[in-house]
Enzyme design. Structure first.
Site, short mmCIF file in Angstrom:
data_model
loop_
_atom_site.label_atom_id
_atom_site.label_comp_id
_atom_site.label_asym_id
_atom_site.label_seq_id
_atom_site.Cartn_x
_atom_site.Cartn_y
_atom_site.Cartn_z
CG ASP A 93 -2.02 0.86 1.14
OD1 ASP A 93 -2.29 1.91 0.12
OD2 ASP A 93 -2.73 0.94 2.03
CG ASP A 268 -5.32 -5.86 2.44
OD1 ASP A 268 -5.05 -5.31 3.30
OD2 ASP A 268 -6.11 -5.14 1.37
CB CYS A 306 -8.87 -27.83 9.81
SG CYS A 306 -7.47 -26.85 9.24
CB CYS A 308 -4.04 -26.29 9.40
SG CYS A 308 -4.65 -26.20 11.24
CB CYS A 311 -6.51 -28.89 13.00
SG CYS A 311 -7.34 -27.39 13.15
CG HIS A 337 -7.18 -22.79 12.48
ND1 HIS A 337 -7.37 -24.07 11.99
CD2 HIS A 337 -8.34 -22.08 12.65
CE1 HIS A 337 -8.64 -24.02 11.89
NE2 HIS A 337 -9.07 -22.87 12.18
#
Length: 371
Positions: A93, A268, A306, A308, A311, A337
Site C-alpha cells: 500500500d 487483504d 481442517c 492444518c 488441528c 490456523h
C-alpha cells in the site's frame, strides 16, 4: 513489463471469476487473499510458515516500512523480500491511508501531504513520486499510488476534493512510474466514498490510464455493509475484465463473498490474524471463541475438517489454556490456523467458480457467517 492476468472462468449468474495472475514468474491463482505483513512480518508467523501454507502474495505497508526500518536498510538488504526471506511476491500500500489516519498530524499540499510520525513526531512528506521511490526500495511486485481516502460521512465537497486529488496524483504517479517501469506494477485506486456517481466517475477516470490493475479503496472504513455492497454492485459491470481487481482492506468471509460475486480478484485484511490473537478462530462450522469455558476439557481440534498442522496436533483445550495465560504460542497457533482456513476457503471458492457451483457456495458460507 506488463502484468499478466488471465480470467479462466466466469460465473454465469454473477461477476465472479477465477483467474491466474503472473507476477514476475510467481503464479497466483485468483480469487486470492493476501495476509497483512504491515512492517515486514505477518504477526506471530515466519516466512516459512506462509510458504508452507501456500501463500505466494502478501502485503506490506509503505508508511510503516519507510519509518522503520527505512529505505537505507531496505536498499542495503536488496529489498523487503530478501530482508524477510520471503521469496515470492509482495504488494505494498502507498501508506496514504495511514497518514490520513493521523488525526491532526497531517496537512494536504498541492503536490502531496506533510505529516508527523506517530512514533517520534518527526516531520515528513509524501508525494506521488516519493511513495513510488520508497516502494522501489521495498521491491514490491505491486505498488499502489498515493490517493486521498476521505472518511466515511464526508460531505460532497470533501468527496469531490478527494476525487480531484486522487486523480491528479494518479496521473503524476503514472508519469513517474513510466520513467523506470522495470518489473514493478502499479495499481490505481478508485475513490468516491459511498456516492455511487462519484465512484463511477473515478473508475472511468482511472481505467483510462495504463495501470496494471484497478483497486477499490475507501471501503470498510465505517460504512454500513449494505452501502459497501451497493458500491461493488455499481462498479462491477464497468470493471475492465482484462485487469485484476483489488478490494483494499476488506476480508471478512461475508465481505469476500460479496466482493467475488461482484468481480473482485484480490483481498487483504488484518482480521484473520488480529482475531486469532484475540482468541477467535474461523472454522467450517462458524467462528469459535477459544477462551470459552466450555472448551476447557475439549480434546478435539479447532476444526475436525481442517488439515492444518495445528488441528492435526493440538486440542482445543490446550489452545484455550494458552490463550487464557496469554502465552505467545497461542498467537502463533491460532494465526496459523486462521490463515490456513483463509487459504482453503479461497481455494474452495475458486473451485466452485470453475465447477459452476458458486451460487450454492455463496449461499452456504453467507448463512454460516451471517452474524
Amino acid at each position: 513489463m506488463a502484468l499478466t492476468f488471465q480470467s479462466v472462468k466466469a460465473d454465469s449468474d454473477s461477476f465472479a471469476r477465477a483467474g491466474v495472475l503472473d507476477l514476475n514468474g510467481v503464479t497466483i491463482e485468483t480469487p486470492v487473499f493476501m495476509p497483512v505483513g504491515t512492517r515486514g512480518s505477518v504477526k506471530s508467523l515466519t516466512s516459512e510458515d506462509l510458504t508452507e501454507m501456500g501463500y505466494r502474495l502478501i502485503l506490506g505497508n509503505t508508511y510503516h516500512l519507510y519509518l522503520r526500518p527505512g529505505t537505507e536498510v531496505l536498499d542495503h538488504f536488496g529489498g523487503l523480500k530478501k530482508f524477510m526471506s520471503f521469496p515470492h511476491a509482495i504488494l505494498t500500500d502507498s501508506g496514504g491511508f495511514q497518514v490520513f489516519s493521523l488525526s491532526g498530524l497531517f496537512k494536504f499540499e498541492t503536490d502531496g501531504v506533510r505529516f508527523q510520525s506517530h512514533i517520534d513526531g518527526s516531520h515528513h512528506k509524501f508525494t506521488p513520486e516519493s511513495v513510488i521511490d520508497i516502494q522501489r526500495s521495498i521491491g514490491s511486485d505491486i505498488m499502489m499510488v498515493l490517493d486521498d481516502c476521505a472518511p466515511y460521512g464526508s460531505s460532497l465537497e470533501r468527496l469531490r476534493q478527494s476525487l480531484d486529488r486522487t486523480h491528479r496524483w494518479a496521473k503524476v504517479s503514472i508519469d513517474h512510474w513510466k520513467q523506470s517501469e522495470g518489473n514493478q506494477h502499479l495499481f490505481g485506486i478508485v475513490q468516491g466514498g459511498t456516492n455511487l456517481a462519484l465512484r463511477e466517475e473515478s473508475l472511468g477516470e482511472l481505467q483510462n490510464l495504463p495501470f496494471s490493475g484497478i483497486a477499490i479503496g475507501g471501503l470498510s472504513v465505517g460504512e454500513p455493509r449494505n452501502e459497501c455492497t451497493q458500491v461493488l454492485e455499481t462498479l462491477a459491470p464497468s470493471l475492465d475484465p482484462k485487469r485484476p481487481h483489488y478490494l483494499m482492506g476488506v476480508g471478512t468471509v461475508t465481505d469476500i463473498l460479496e466482493g467475488v460475486k461482484n468481480g473482485i480478484d484480490m483481498f487483504d485484511c488484518v482480521l484473520p490474524t488480529r482475531n486469532a490473537r484475540n482468541g477467535q478462530v474461523f472454522t467450517s462450522y462458524g467462528k469459535v471463541n477459544l477462551r470459552n469455558e466450555s472448551l476447557r476439557l475439549s480434546e478435539g481440534p479447532i476444526d475436525p475438517q481442517c488439515q492444518c498442522k495445528v488441528c492435526k496436533s493440538y486440542s482445543l483445550g490446550y489452545i484455550r489454556h494458552l490463550h487464557k495465560l496469554k502465552e505467545l504460542t497461542a498467537f502463533s497457533l491460532s494465526t496459523y490456523h486462521n490463515l490456513y482456513f483463509m487459504k482453503e476457503f479461497m481455494s474452495s471458492m475458486r473451485k466452485s467458480i470453475l465447477n459452476g457451483d458458486f451460487p450454492a457456495f455463496y449461499r452456504h458460507w453467507k448463512n454460516l457467517y451471517a452474524s
